[in-house]
Design an enzyme around this catalytic site. Structure first.
Site, PDB file in Angstrom:
ATOM      1  N   SER A 112       0.805  -1.226   0.000  1.00  0.00           N
ATOM      2  CA  SER A 112       0.000   0.000   0.000  1.00  0.00           C
ATOM      3  C   SER A 112       0.837   1.275   0.000  1.00  0.00           C
ATOM      4  CB  SER A 112      -0.966   0.017   1.188  1.00  0.00           C
ATOM      5  OG  SER A 112      -0.264   0.201   2.400  1.00  0.00           O
ATOM      6  N   LYS A 149       0.425   4.218   6.639  1.00  0.00           N
ATOM      7  CA  LYS A 149      -0.120   5.142   5.634  1.00  0.00           C
ATOM      8  C   LYS A 149       0.457   6.532   5.864  1.00  0.00           C
ATOM      9  CE  LYS A 149      -3.378   2.550   3.622  1.00  0.00           C
ATOM     10  NZ  LYS A 149      -2.840   1.247   3.949  1.00  0.00           N
TER      11      LYS A 149
END
Length: 192
Positions: A112, A149
């Site tokens: 990600s 993230k």
């Protein structure tokens, strides 16, 4: 969305590297079990999406080693003469770790954050003593699952941004909880 499209999106979530050109195989399932199989595949896809942190370990300085530090920089372009002497040495414990008491290491388990140079099996050095700021890469606990993230803040609004278009950003609904566990300060990757 058709059942075929829904099934394909589930497969894509389970194996994001699969392509539409890949050979397929027909599997027959009794009609009474179709919904159960679909639910199983969806659950597996959700677990794989969420599992972004393979392990977390506390940083513990067990050894000390001084490594010679070259005095001149090395050009990434054309070759240049390298001086054959060093005057300083570097201790990676001091160089990589700002505060050993609040530092831990996280092994990455997803793609990600690929656009930020973070790959599967990279180790992240994370410091809990650093206040998270806009655009910092963070390790966060979202609904009891860890994720890595980029923290995005716009006024009171906060969200977690993926650095790979194959993965969704995480926007929060009322009642959803996010805890920032720490700010990523370094990425350690193997090049071999």
């Amino acid at each position: 969305m058709t059942n075929s499209a829904n099934f394909n999106s589930t497969l894509k979530a389970i194996n994001p590297s699969s392509t539409s050109e890949e050979d397929t195989e027909i599997v027959r399932v009794p009609k009474s079990q179709v919904n159960e199989v679909k639910q199983y595949l969806n659950n597996k896809a959700q677990k794989q999406k969420i599992r972004e942190v393979a392990s977390i370990s506390i940083f513990e300085c067990k050894t000390s080693a001084s490594i010679p530090l070259a005095q001149s920089k090395i050009a990434a372009g054309l070759p240049s003469p390298v001086q054959d002497y060093t005057e300083q040495s570097i201790d990676f414990n001091e160089y990589l770790i700002r505060n050993p008491n609040t530092t831990f290491v996280v092994k990455v388990a997803s793609l990600s954050m690929l656009g930020a140079g973070i790959d599967v099996d990279d180790d992240l050095i994370v410091d809990r003593s650093i206040p998270a700021k806009n655009r910092n890469i963070v390790v966060a606990l979202v609904d009891n699952d860890f994720t890595v993230k980029r923290l995005m803040m716009d006024g009171e609004k906060k969200w977690l941004q993926a650095e790979n278009p194959e993965f969704p950003d995480i926007h929060f609904n009322d009642g959803q909880e996010m805890v920032i566990w720490g700010v990523v300060t370094r990425v350690i990757k193997n090049l071999k």
